[in-house]
Motif scaffolding. Structure first.
Motif, PDB file in Angstrom:
ATOM      1  N   GLU A 193      49.569  41.820  43.953  1.00 45.48           N
ATOM      2  CA  GLU A 193      49.803  42.311  42.585  1.00 45.48           C
ATOM      3  C   GLU A 193      51.137  41.802  42.066  1.00 45.48           C
ATOM      4  O   GLU A 193      51.287  41.448  40.907  1.00 45.48           O
ATOM      5  CB  GLU A 193      49.791  43.846  42.552  1.00 45.48           C
ATOM      6  N   HIS A 196      50.928  38.295  40.931  1.00 43.92           N
ATOM      7  CA  HIS A 196      50.264  38.273  39.633  1.00 43.92           C
ATOM      8  C   HIS A 196      51.263  38.609  38.509  1.00 43.92           C
ATOM      9  O   HIS A 196      51.236  38.023  37.435  1.00 43.92           O
ATOM     10  CB  HIS A 196      49.106  39.272  39.674  1.00 43.92           C
ATOM     11  N   GLN A 212      40.279  34.369  50.247  1.00 46.25           N
ATOM     12  CA  GLN A 212      40.101  35.389  49.209  1.00 46.25           C
ATOM     13  C   GLN A 212      41.413  35.611  48.468  1.00 46.25           C
ATOM     14  O   GLN A 212      41.448  35.849  47.279  1.00 46.25           O
ATOM     15  CB  GLN A 212      39.627  36.711  49.811  1.00 46.25           C
ATOM     16  N   GLY A 215      41.868  33.056  45.962  1.00 44.73           N
ATOM     17  CA  GLY A 215      41.001  33.378  44.830  1.00 44.73           C
ATOM     18  C   GLY A 215      41.598  34.454  43.942  1.00 44.73           C
ATOM     19  O   GLY A 215      41.585  34.342  42.728  1.00 44.73           O
ATOM     20  N   ARG A 216      42.141  35.476  44.589  1.00 40.27           N
ATOM     21  CA  ARG A 216      42.633  36.621  43.821  1.00 40.27           C
ATOM     22  C   ARG A 216      43.903  36.311  43.044  1.00 40.27           C
ATOM     23  O   ARG A 216      44.101  36.821  41.951  1.00 40.27           O
ATOM     24  CB  ARG A 216      42.901  37.807  44.761  1.00 40.27           C
ATOM     25  N   LYS A 236      38.999  29.043  39.680  1.00 43.36           N
ATOM     26  CA  LYS A 236      37.629  29.475  39.357  1.00 43.36           C
ATOM     27  C   LYS A 236      36.637  28.364  39.683  1.00 43.36           C
ATOM     28  O   LYS A 236      35.562  28.621  40.205  1.00 43.36           O
ATOM     29  CB  LYS A 236      37.523  29.801  37.859  1.00 43.36           C
ATOM     30  N   PHE A 239      36.293  27.720  43.521  1.00 46.16           N
ATOM     31  CA  PHE A 239      35.566  28.751  44.257  1.00 46.16           C
ATOM     32  C   PHE A 239      34.123  28.952  43.779  1.00 46.16           C
ATOM     33  O   PHE A 239      33.351  29.651  44.426  1.00 46.16           O
ATOM     34  CB  PHE A 239      36.321  30.084  44.215  1.00 46.16           C
ATOM     35  N   THR A 240      33.777  28.396  42.627  1.00 44.34           N
ATOM     36  CA  THR A 240      32.384  28.565  42.193  1.00 44.34           C
ATOM     37  C   THR A 240      31.629  27.240  42.206  1.00 44.34           C
ATOM     38  O   THR A 240      30.421  27.215  42.409  1.00 44.34           O
ATOM     39  CB  THR A 240      32.293  29.158  40.765  1.00 44.34           C
TER      40      THR A 240
ATOM     41  N   THR B   2      45.347  47.097  38.965  1.00 41.51           N
ATOM     42  CA  THR B   2      45.332  45.870  39.758  1.00 41.51           C
ATOM     43  C   THR B   2      44.655  44.749  38.965  1.00 41.51           C
ATOM     44  O   THR B   2      43.981  44.996  37.955  1.00 41.51           O
ATOM     45  CB  THR B   2      44.558  46.059  41.081  1.00 41.51           C
ATOM     46  N   HIS B   3      44.833  43.536  39.483  1.00 43.57           N
ATOM     47  CA  HIS B   3      44.246  42.364  38.836  1.00 43.57           C
ATOM     48  C   HIS B   3      42.721  42.521  38.718  1.00 43.57           C
ATOM     49  O   HIS B   3      42.131  42.269  37.672  1.00 43.57           O
ATOM     50  CB  HIS B   3      44.619  41.140  39.675  1.00 43.57           C
ATOM     51  N   LEU B   4      42.103  42.988  39.811  1.00 43.49           N
ATOM     52  CA  LEU B   4      40.644  43.164  39.792  1.00 43.49           C
ATOM     53  C   LEU B   4      40.245  44.233  38.776  1.00 43.49           C
ATOM     54  O   LEU B   4      39.267  44.061  38.038  1.00 43.49           O
ATOM     55  CB  LEU B   4      40.141  43.542  41.199  1.00 43.49           C
ATOM     56  N   GLU B   6      41.769  44.977  36.085  1.00 44.66           N
ATOM     57  CA  GLU B   6      41.875  44.353  34.748  1.00 44.66           C
ATOM     58  C   GLU B   6      40.621  43.537  34.444  1.00 44.66           C
ATOM     59  O   GLU B   6      40.062  43.613  33.356  1.00 44.66           O
ATOM     60  CB  GLU B   6      43.075  43.392  34.700  1.00 44.66           C
ATOM     61  N   GLU B  63      30.173  35.863  38.060  1.00 42.48           N
ATOM     62  CA  GLU B  63      30.203  34.854  39.126  1.00 42.48           C
ATOM     63  C   GLU B  63      31.648  34.648  39.601  1.00 42.48           C
ATOM     64  O   GLU B  63      31.929  34.613  40.802  1.00 42.48           O
ATOM     65  CB  GLU B  63      29.615  33.542  38.604  1.00 42.48           C
ATOM     66  N   ASN B  64      32.561  34.568  38.638  1.00 42.99           N
ATOM     67  CA  ASN B  64      33.971  34.381  39.002  1.00 42.99           C
ATOM     68  C   ASN B  64      34.512  35.572  39.784  1.00 42.99           C
ATOM     69  O   ASN B  64      35.242  35.406  40.753  1.00 42.99           O
ATOM     70  CB  ASN B  64      34.820  34.154  37.750  1.00 42.99           C
ATOM     71  N   ALA B  67      33.246  35.402  43.269  1.00 39.19           N
ATOM     72  CA  ALA B  67      33.838  34.307  44.047  1.00 39.19           C
ATOM     73  C   ALA B  67      35.324  34.531  44.317  1.00 39.19           C
ATOM     74  O   ALA B  67      35.819  34.183  45.382  1.00 39.19           O
ATOM     75  CB  ALA B  67      33.641  32.980  43.317  1.00 39.19           C
ATOM     76  N   LEU B  68      36.032  35.101  43.356  1.00 36.19           N
ATOM     77  CA  LEU B  68      37.491  35.187  43.498  1.00 36.19           C
ATOM     78  C   LEU B  68      37.965  36.509  44.089  1.00 36.19           C
ATOM     79  O   LEU B  68      38.998  36.563  44.735  1.00 36.19           O
ATOM     80  CB  LEU B  68      38.169  34.982  42.143  1.00 36.19           C
ATOM     81  N   PHE B  69      37.246  37.586  43.836  1.00 37.81           N
ATOM     82  CA  PHE B  69      37.764  38.898  44.256  1.00 37.81           C
ATOM     83  C   PHE B  69      36.945  39.561  45.354  1.00 37.81           C
ATOM     84  O   PHE B  69      37.356  40.589  45.886  1.00 37.81           O
ATOM     85  CB  PHE B  69      37.842  39.842  43.045  1.00 37.81           C
ATOM     86  N   ASN B  70      35.788  39.005  45.663  1.00 35.69           N
ATOM     87  CA  ASN B  70      34.924  39.603  46.683  1.00 35.69           C
ATOM     88  C   ASN B  70      34.870  41.121  46.565  1.00 35.69           C
ATOM     89  O   ASN B  70      35.276  41.836  47.475  1.00 35.69           O
ATOM     90  CB  ASN B  70      35.419  39.235  48.093  1.00 35.69           C
TER      91      ASN B  70
END
Lengths: 256, 222
Positions: A193, A196, A212, A215-216, A236, A239-240, B2-4, B6, B63-64, B67-70
């Motif tokens: 975080e 970010h 991961q 990705g995050r 993006k 990972f896709t 958190t980012h997710l 958001e 999809e993103n 893929a990015l946050f599982n």
């Protein structure tokens, strides 16, 4: 682009790196914009950490290190004779895999870099300590006792302290070499975080083994394999819909 | 946040926007059919592309996020529910579009008597009210409100069931109206199907919030 100058926050052109006769990075070209997070992924020994350490000249300490090509930080080539390494490292902060606080108080850890620069004004130091600890999302947890030993903090707190220490000298770029790999999931989430949030002010490069995590936290991802930059693009997309089969195989866990 | 969190909040905002757009399409389809207004019908046809674009955009966002946050647990259920909800919304949008196309092709109005007897405009109102309920249910994660659409859907089914007999009688007495009557029957079928899709959305929302799978089961009681 003219030799000797770059319009990007960070850039490398035709970079090769050798340890003795062993070529560990091969022809790396990359351009990185300011206020972005870029993740480097790849199996152990792929060269990603070596690449990261080029930007603050940490590889210089390795006796048989040798590089070819150009490396730019904020538009300037940093491997020139006239480059002042202390100035470069003020601009380019670094956070390591293992939290590495000094055996001093929380406060002294944060202001360490400023003291080395000769700053003694208590007002300036206090202000820097508070601001950096707030930026590193640690202030609320430690403000009651800044004189406590940094070694008494938890691993996750120590790592955020190291981030605060790096931020105190007001860098514009942060290099992070697996900053959360020694931490538990909650501390890892906090560091992520933080990354970010920090990109509002800093340009961040992060090496991670955790796909991961890449990705995050990141805007762009570079996949290294055996010293080559196989693919570099928006996270993006990587990972896709990676363009290279090797990238796909690595991120989907088929090898590496 | 958190980012997710958001990302998920933005995703839900996009779903609510798509729901609002679907409601607007259904309202306009009703108006176009009620007044046989070709201009309004063409607006619906034009807006169909926007609904489709919204579906594709939300699809890509999901999809993103995968893929990015599982995502796991409720976050995972949310993204899965969103993927299904937008497919249903897109189909409802298709029905509004189909109804608008009839208006463009067949701009001569059918007899008032038949429209009244089949209760087709009541069907429009029920579908719009179900969509309004589901929109609020999504915003407030209100599964009680989501369950309300089941009762409303049974009204649609009843009207649909009676319609074939009513329309058959009208055709028998005046074979000239056959073509228009078949169009009307098709509109009624579309509205009945729209109700089914709204019911699916309710099930997806309940799955996300309560982890209860209602698909292919009898309608739950309130």
């Amino acid at each position: 682009m003219k030799k000797g100058k770059s319009n990007y926050e960070l850039e490398t052109r035709d970079v090769n790196v050798y340890y003795g006769t062993n070529k560990v990075l091969s022809n790396i070209n990359m351009q990185i914009e300011a206020n972005t997070v870029t993740a480097f992924i790849g199996p152990s020994g792929c060269g990603k950490s070596t690449y990261l350490r080029l930007f603050n000249r940490m590889n210089d300490y390795i006796s048989d290190f040798r590089k070819e090509g150009e490396i730019y930080v904020e538009g300037k080539e940093i491997y020139k004779k006239k480059t002042k390494i202390e100035e470069l490292r003020k601009k380019v902060g670094m956070v390591f895999q293992k939290p590495s606080p000094f055996p001093k108080s929380i406060y002294e850890n944060v202001v360490y870099g400023l003291r080395i620069q000769g700053i003694t004004n208590k007002g300036i130091l206090d202000n820097a300590a508070r601001t950096s600890l707030k930026q590193a999302a640690l202030w609320e947890e430690v403000k009651a006792d800044l004189n406590k030993s940094a070694l008494a903090l938890s691993g996750g707190q120590q790592q955020r302290l190291c981030i605060a220490r790096a931020l105190a000298v007001e860098p514009s770029i942060l290099l992070m070499d697996e900053p959360a790999s020694a931490l538990d999931p909650i501390s890892t989430a906090k560091i992520e975080e933080l990354i970010h949030e920090l990109k509002q002010k800093y340009t961040i490069l992060i090496v991670t083994h955790n796909m991961q995590q890449a990705g995050r936290v990141s805007d762009k991802t570079g996949f290294f394999y055996m010293g080559e930059l196989i693919e570099f693009g928006p996270t993006k997309q990587i990972f896709t819909n990676p363009k290279q089969k090797q990238t796909e195989n690595y991120i989907s866990g088929k090898f590496g | 946040m958190t980012h997710l969190e958001e990302e998920l909040e933005q995703l839900m905002e996009a779903v609510v926007s798509m729901t609002k757009m679907t409601i607007s399409q259904m309202q306009k389809a009703k108006e176009a059919y009620l007044t046989m207004d070709v201009d309004i019908a063409e607006e619906v046809v034009h807006n169909e592309a926007r609904i489709n674009a919204m579906e594709l955009s939300i699809d890509r966002d999901c999809e993103n996020i995968f893929a990015l946050f599982n995502p796991v647990a409720s976050d995972l259920r949310l993204v899965m529910a969103v993927l299904k909800i937008i497919a249903d919304l897109e189909r409802i949008g298709d029905y509004a579009h189909g109804i608008a196309n009839y208006v463009i092709e067949e701009n001569d109005r059918i007899s008032e008597d038949l429209l009244d007897k089949t209760q087709v405009f009541k069907m429009f109102d029920v579908v719009i009210s179900m969509l309004e309920d589901i929109k609020i249910a999504i915003v407030e994660e209100d599964t009680k409100l989501a369950r309300k659409v089941y009762q409303k859907d049974s009204k649609l089914n009843k009207i649909n069931k009676n319609a074939s007999e009513i329309i058959t009688e009208f055709i028998k007495s005046d074979p000239e109206i056959t073509r228009k009557a078949l169009y009307l029957f098709s509109v009624i079928r579309k509205l009945e199907r729209a109700g089914d899709h709204i019911k699916n959305i309710a099930e997806d929302l309940i799955f996300y919030v309560e982890v209860v799978v209602l698909r292919h089961k009898r309608a739950p009681e309130n």
